[in-house]
Enzyme design. Structure first.
Site, short mmCIF file in Angstrom:
data_model
loop_
_atom_site.label_atom_id
_atom_site.label_comp_id
_atom_site.label_asym_id
_atom_site.label_seq_id
_atom_site.Cartn_x
_atom_site.Cartn_y
_atom_site.Cartn_z
N THR A 15 0.84 -1.19 0.00
CA THR A 15 0.00 0.00 0.00
C THR A 15 0.88 1.25 0.00
OG1 THR A 15 -0.07 -0.10 2.40
CG2 THR A 15 -1.89 -1.13 1.23
N SER A 257 7.03 4.27 11.18
CA SER A 257 5.78 4.11 10.45
C SER A 257 5.95 4.42 8.98
CB SER A 257 4.70 5.02 11.05
OG SER A 257 4.73 6.26 10.39
N LYS A 258 5.03 3.90 8.21
CA LYS A 258 5.08 4.03 6.76
C LYS A 258 4.94 5.48 6.31
CE LYS A 258 3.26 0.19 4.51
NZ LYS A 258 2.25 -0.58 3.82
N ARG A 259 4.29 6.27 7.14
CA ARG A 259 4.05 7.66 6.75
C ARG A 259 5.31 8.52 6.86
NH1 ARG A 259 -0.82 6.00 8.15
NH2 ARG A 259 -0.31 5.62 10.31
#
Ligand code: GLU
Length: 486
Positions: A15, A257-259
């Protein structure tokens, strides 16, 4: 652990770009497969079509290849249990969901999102664990007909019996979940698409996965997956062994985190980290080879990797350590390897176009910067002086060569350099030291800073005499001449 031939899978949901945590998991999966002589299976979990894109899928494939984590079964290579993209297996999940409905392990749930939210709200108010309240578990035929008549759409929900689930995690030991905290869960959305828990469990069984090594964030989904195995009629000895890897924390102790930009592997690649360095560093995040070595090759990793040596406490990501390892790996490259890694950075920065003559010059220059850089993206700034078409001195350095002392240095250097017959760094250094240091009595720092600025345009450059050798006699002379008129 199971005595069957090991098959371990890496199953990301792309994602976004794969991040440090994903890759640490992939690396451990790969190392475990290689260490045991088992199979490394790569599966793309792309059932969430609102968040997974074809670009992210391709990027995940490319990233694994770039890192050298070759897979035995999966996209592009195929294998006996394909397809390996979950979006191509929807009929399989639908068939199992129907079987679970027929067996009464699952049921249709007609609750609307608003009704479910109201339940959660009430649970929050009463301070009880949130989760589905079992409203549709045992609907009568009349109730179902009434819901259908209202035009309601149903999801498929798994019935979670009272009791507990216990399993032995290879890293954490025995883990028990009380089903009070594992409510009936959705397997299939109203639009017919499967949820992660259904697809992951069905695939791990059908693909004959023996070991699930994955991030700790997925620990709580394990009892649900085990519930699916039970409904599939899988024998206990055929359940995969679970091993949940400790979290990777950021420097500030917050979860990575991915963000967060720095967690994306694509970012590290652009910055000029070598795949061996990333793998070496990530290997040490939560695992240790049994001694305190910091340099681990891929070969050593496959020889030494065991799940027993994975720690259960969180690992802390340390950028400085990664940089140090990257610098070590760069210094260990042969000049040809270094060249191969560096050229794309130089072309991307517009420093060279890639002609044979340019490549030859880069190759001659690399030995003098190899000791000095920690990341490949430092090379354009360091080598630019060799290739600039219109040479100019950095604005902040001009003042440093405009005083009369610097002009004297440059004038004398010009005179000496014009008569150098063998243009190599030893001759250049000998001539300049004799004139500027011994004869004029200047301090080396003063003398050579002026020359560095005049020839490379900057106060920061690779070693001066080697740089001058690479530039060539006529270029040095014309640059010094130009500097004198600044
Ligand atoms: N697809 C899941 C994810 O990327 C992981 C699946 C698993 O390892 O069980 O979060």
């Amino acid at each position: 652990m199971s005595s069957k031939k090991v098959k371990v899978r890496f199953a990301p949901s792309p994602t976004g770009d794969l991040h440090v945590g994903n890759i640490r998991t992939a690396l451990f999966d790969w190392a475990f497969a290689r260490h045991t002589g088992g199979t490394f299976l790569f599966r793309i979990e792309d059932t969430d079509t609102t968040r997974v894109t074809p670009e992210y899928i391709q990027a995940a494939i490319d990233t694994l290849k770039w890192l050298g984590l070759n897979w035995d079964e999966g996209p592009e290579v195929g294998g006996p249990n394909g397809p390996y993209l979950q979006s191509q297996r929807l009929d399989i999940y639908a068939t199992w969901a129907q079987k679970f409905l027929d067996q009464k392990d699952a049921y249709h749930c007609y609750c609307s999102p608003e009704e479910l939210e109201a339940v959660r709200e009430a649970q929050r108010a009463a301070n009880v664990a949130p989760g589905y309240n079992g409203h549709c578990r045992d609907l009568t035929a009349e109730q179902i007909a009434a819901y259908k008549a209202q035009g309601r759409e149903a999801v498929v929900r798994m019935r979670m019996p009272d009791g507990t689930t216990t399993f032995t995690d290879a890293i954490r030991g025995e883990v028990t979940f009380d089903h009070k905290f594992v409510p009936d869960f959705v397997l299939v959305r109203a639009d017919g698409s499967p949820l992660y828990t259904l697809a992951v469990a069905v695939d791990d069984i059908l693909m004959e996965v023996t070991h699930v090594l994955r991030g700790e964030d997925l620990l709580s989904s394990t009892p649900r997956q085990i519930r699916v195995y039970q409904a599939m009629g899988v024998k206990l000895e055929d359940y995969p062994t679970f091993a949940h890897l400790p979290f990777v924390m950021g420097q500030d102790n917050a979860k990575l985190s991915k963000r967060n930009g720095e967690v994306s592997i694509a970012w590290y690649r652009e910055q000029g980290y070598l795949p061996e360095a990333i793998c070496n560093y990530l290997a040490l995040l939560g695992w240790s080879p049994g001694d305190d070595r910091e340099n681990v090759t891929m070969q050593e990793l496959t020889e030494l990797f065991t799940v027993e040596k994975v720690h259960s406490s969180p690992a802390r990501f340390d950028m400085k350590k990664l940089e140090a390892i990257n610098g070590d790996k760069i210094r260990a490259l042969t000049i040809d390897e270094f060249l191969r890694w560096t050229l794309p950075f130089l072309t991307k920065a517009g420093i060279i176009t890639g002609t044979d003559a340019e490549v030859e010059l880069v190759k001659r220059a690399l030995p003098i910067i190899q000791e000095r850089i920690v990341k490949l993206d430092e090379t354009p700034a360091l080598l630019k002086f060799l290739f600039v078409k219109e040479f100019a001195v950095d604005a902040d350095a001009v003042a440093k060569i405009s005083d009369s002392a610097s002009k004297d240095v440059l004038k004398r250097s010009l005179k000496e350099l014009e008569s150098v017959s063998t243009w190599d760094h030893t001759s250049i250094e000998a001539v300049l030291r004799a004139a500027l240091i011994e004869d004029m009595g200047l301090k080396p720092r003063i003398a050579f800073t002026a020359l560095r600025i005049a020839t490379t345009g900057s106060t920061i450059s690779p070693p001066l005499f080697e740089s001058m050798e690479l530039l060539g006699q006529s270029t040095c002379i014309s640059r010094i001449t130009a500097a004198l008129s600044l």
